[in-house]
Write an enzyme that holds these catalytic residues in place. Structure first.
Site, PDB file in Angstrom:
ATOM      1  N   ASP A 143      26.432  37.629  66.263  1.00  9.72           N
ATOM      2  CA  ASP A 143      25.234  37.488  67.093  1.00  9.72           C
ATOM      3  C   ASP A 143      24.054  37.604  66.135  1.00  9.72           C
ATOM      4  O   ASP A 143      23.830  38.660  65.541  1.00  9.72           O
ATOM      5  CB  ASP A 143      25.232  38.617  68.133  1.00  9.72           C
ATOM      6  N   TYR A 168      15.671  36.890  70.440  1.00 13.14           N
ATOM      7  CA  TYR A 168      15.924  38.312  70.633  1.00 13.14           C
ATOM      8  C   TYR A 168      17.035  38.847  69.729  1.00 13.14           C
ATOM      9  O   TYR A 168      18.123  38.278  69.662  1.00 13.14           O
ATOM     10  CB  TYR A 168      16.254  38.612  72.113  1.00 13.14           C
ATOM     11  N   GLN A 212      21.029  40.537  64.420  1.00 12.01           N
ATOM     12  CA  GLN A 212      21.605  41.758  65.011  1.00 12.01           C
ATOM     13  C   GLN A 212      22.922  42.232  64.384  1.00 12.01           C
ATOM     14  O   GLN A 212      23.092  43.411  64.096  1.00 12.01           O
ATOM     15  CB  GLN A 212      21.815  41.503  66.515  1.00 12.01           C
ATOM     16  N   GLY A 245      31.719  39.906  48.961  1.00 13.64           N
ATOM     17  CA  GLY A 245      33.125  39.506  48.807  1.00 13.64           C
ATOM     18  C   GLY A 245      33.872  39.129  50.075  1.00 13.64           C
ATOM     19  O   GLY A 245      34.787  38.324  50.031  1.00 13.64           O
ATOM     20  N   ASP A 292      32.224  37.206  75.254  1.00 17.02           N
ATOM     21  CA  ASP A 292      30.929  37.889  75.085  1.00 17.02           C
ATOM     22  C   ASP A 292      30.806  39.008  76.114  1.00 17.02           C
ATOM     23  O   ASP A 292      31.351  38.910  77.206  1.00 17.02           O
ATOM     24  CB  ASP A 292      29.784  36.885  75.254  1.00 17.02           C
ATOM     25  N   TYR A 301      25.585  52.634  67.836  1.00 22.51           N
ATOM     26  CA  TYR A 301      25.567  51.392  68.617  1.00 22.51           C
ATOM     27  C   TYR A 301      24.631  50.374  67.991  1.00 22.51           C
ATOM     28  O   TYR A 301      23.477  50.643  67.760  1.00 22.51           O
ATOM     29  CB  TYR A 301      25.111  51.666  70.055  1.00 22.51           C
ATOM     30  N   LYS A 329      27.583  44.589  70.621  1.00 20.75           N
ATOM     31  CA  LYS A 329      28.998  44.559  71.011  1.00 20.75           C
ATOM     32  C   LYS A 329      29.825  43.729  70.043  1.00 20.75           C
ATOM     33  O   LYS A 329      29.316  42.860  69.360  1.00 20.75           O
ATOM     34  CB  LYS A 329      29.094  44.014  72.428  1.00 20.75           C
ATOM     35  N   ASP A 343      23.249  41.302  82.735  1.00 17.99           N
ATOM     36  CA  ASP A 343      23.710  40.925  81.384  1.00 17.99           C
ATOM     37  C   ASP A 343      25.207  40.622  81.354  1.00 17.99           C
ATOM     38  O   ASP A 343      25.888  40.891  80.356  1.00 17.99           O
ATOM     39  CB  ASP A 343      23.391  42.013  80.351  1.00 17.99           C
TER      40      ASP A 343
HETATM   41  C1  F6R Z   1      25.429  44.108  76.198  1.00 10.18           C
HETATM   42  C2  F6R Z   1      24.141  43.610  75.740  1.00 10.18           C
HETATM   43  C3  F6R Z   1      22.975  43.866  76.606  1.00 10.18           C
HETATM   44  C4  F6R Z   1      22.000  44.831  75.944  1.00 10.18           C
HETATM   45  C5  F6R Z   1      20.798  45.102  76.871  1.00 10.18           C
HETATM   46  C6  F6R Z   1      19.747  45.962  76.204  1.00 10.18           C
HETATM   47  O1  F6R Z   1      26.351  44.000  75.192  1.00 10.18           O
HETATM   48  O2  F6R Z   1      24.042  43.034  74.696  1.00 10.18           O
HETATM   49  O3  F6R Z   1      23.365  44.321  77.867  1.00 10.18           O
HETATM   50  O4  F6R Z   1      22.646  46.023  75.629  1.00 10.18           O
HETATM   51  O5  F6R Z   1      20.187  43.873  77.221  1.00 10.18           O
HETATM   52  O6  F6R Z   1      19.407  45.376  75.020  1.00 10.18           O
HETATM   53  P1  F6R Z   1      18.363  45.981  73.985  1.00 10.18           P
HETATM   54  O7  F6R Z   1      18.773  47.393  73.743  1.00 10.18           O
HETATM   55  O8  F6R Z   1      18.515  45.068  72.802  1.00 10.18           O
HETATM   56  O9  F6R Z   1      17.014  45.853  74.680  1.00 10.18           O
HETATM   57 MG    MG Z   2      22.713  40.020  71.360  1.00  8.10          MG
HETATM   58 MG    MG Z   3      27.244  38.974  72.295  1.00  7.32          MG
END
Ligand code: F6R
Ligand code: MG
Ligand code: MG
Length: 364
Positions: free
Chosen positions: A11, A89, A93, A102, A130, A227, A230, A285
């Site tokens: 991602d 966004y 990441q 390597g 996903d 964290y 994912k 999400d």
């Molecule tokens: C789940 C995922 C989304 C984010 C959520 C908050 O794997 O990617 O649910 O966790 O949108 O995202 P942030 O913390 O990036 O604002």
């Molecule tokens: Mg993402």
């Molecule tokens: Mg993803």
């Protein structure tokens, strides 16, 4: 001809939020891969599931090849630049390291690779998901390669009747074990039923040792120690002949199972099988999505893809997944929708505990 099939994903920026991917990222990835076609790699296909960029590549350099991994890393960096220009966004990441060293394993991207002698006809299916994590394949892989109620070939096909062996990884302890199905399924299920820790890495044909399936087992949280997003895993399955038929490989996805990874990586939800065009998890999400691309290999060339879940026969699975999604959502912040505290990716527990420290007293 000995071919390596590599699926490397990351991602590197979502559009909008974490729901999908901007076409410009895939364009950039294709541009770079096109230059390497006929040189480093034989063929490629670029796709995405949700916000994850998927590089499917064939070559003859074997697994964990430095040049192939470097190519994938460079593409992810280039696509990150594109994502940054558009302020997409979470740009970059999953790139957890500053520079390539390597092999992309342990650096953030997910990897599934296998090498094999290409058969006279070599149909393969690549699953990509996903809003879930490595371990999501345990249940479907078990059904495909060990459950006769799913795969009738285990019972009536002479060339599959001896069964398959499963390489299972304990990702917390960094250990692995091989189980033989069918005779060890009860022992094996003790572990496979706990997919946050024990994950099927690979499946082999018992009689000839041929690789049948391989899955990514990278856990981003274990790599980064916190964290960071994912794992959104991938899995390659060879089909037909002495492997399960295409329809046997797809069949487990007619019964959506609950996987971890929905909203903030902290909720369980049903894994919904969808065509690529519908792999845009937007409701809370999610719910988690899985796509399946089928290819015929021809001297390493990727003939395809066929979008295998683009079939009304999976409509009912999608409907059941939506019903399950409603049931899970109705629990709001309660388990078993929310993950147990120790598994949660996001938690305010330490801050809340600290604030309330003085207010806890012993129960008489
Ligand atoms: C789940 C995922 C989304 C984010 C959520 C908050 O794997 O990617 O649910 O966790 O949108 O995202 P942030 O913390 O990036 O604002
Ligand atoms: Mg993402
Ligand atoms: Mg993803």
């Amino acid at each position: 001809m000995r071919i390596t099939l590599s699926v490397i994903k990351a991602d590197v920026g979502g559009y909008v939020g974490h729901s999908s991917m901007h076409e410009a990222l895939m364009e950039r990835a294709r541009e770079i891969l096109e230059k390497e076609k006929g040189r480093l790699i034989i063929d490629f296909h670029v796709t995405r599931v949700g916000d994850d960029l998927q590089l499917i590549m064939t070559h003859t350099r074997g697994e964990d090849n430095e040049e192939v991994h470097r190519l994938a890393w460079d593409i992810f960096e280039e696509c990150t630049k594109v994502a940054k220009e558009m302020k997409l966004y979470g740009a970059g990441q999953d790139l957890l390291a500053d520079a390539f060293s390597g092999n992309v394993r342990g650096m953030g991207p997910g990897v599934a690779e296998m090498s094999f002698e290409e058969r006279p006809s070599e149909p393969v299916i690549i699953f990509m998901a996903d809003k879930t994590s490595a371990g999501a394949w345990n249940l479907p892989l078990y059904r495909i390669f060990a459950d006769p109620f799913n795969t009738i070939g285990l019972v009536i096909a002479e060339n599959m009747h001896t069964g398959f062996s499963f390489e299972v990884h304990d990702v917390k302890e960094g250990k692995k074990i091989i189980f033989n199905a069918p005779e060890e399924i009860y022992d094996m299920l003790v572990f496979l039923g706990a997919p946050t820790r024990y994950m099927i890495k690979a499946v082999y044909h018992r009689e000839n040792g041929d690789i049948a399936a391989v899955a990514s087992t990278q856990r981003l949280a274990l790599v980064a120690g916190r964290y960071v997003g994912k794992d959104d895993p991938v899995c390659i399955v060879r089909t037909q002949g002495h492997f399960p038929a295409v329809g046997e490989v797809l069949e487990p996805f007619t019964k959506p199972h609950l996987v971890e990874g929905w909203m903030r990586g902290s909720h369980y939800g049903p894994l919904m099988p969808v065509p690529v065009r519908d792999a845009n998890p937007s409701r809370f999400d999610g719910p988690p999505r899985v796509i399946a691309l089928g290819f015929q290999l021809s001297d390493g060339k990727l003939i395809g893809p066929r979008d295998m879940f683009d079939d009304p026969a999976f409509d009912e699975a999608r409907r059941v997944a939506n019903i399950l999604a409603d049931i899970m959502r109705s629990h709001g912040p309660f388990e078993p929708h929310r993950l147990p505290l120790e598994e949660m990716e996001y938690t305010t527990m330490p801050q809340v505990m600290k604030k309330l420290e003085g207010r806890f007293s012993p129960i008489e």
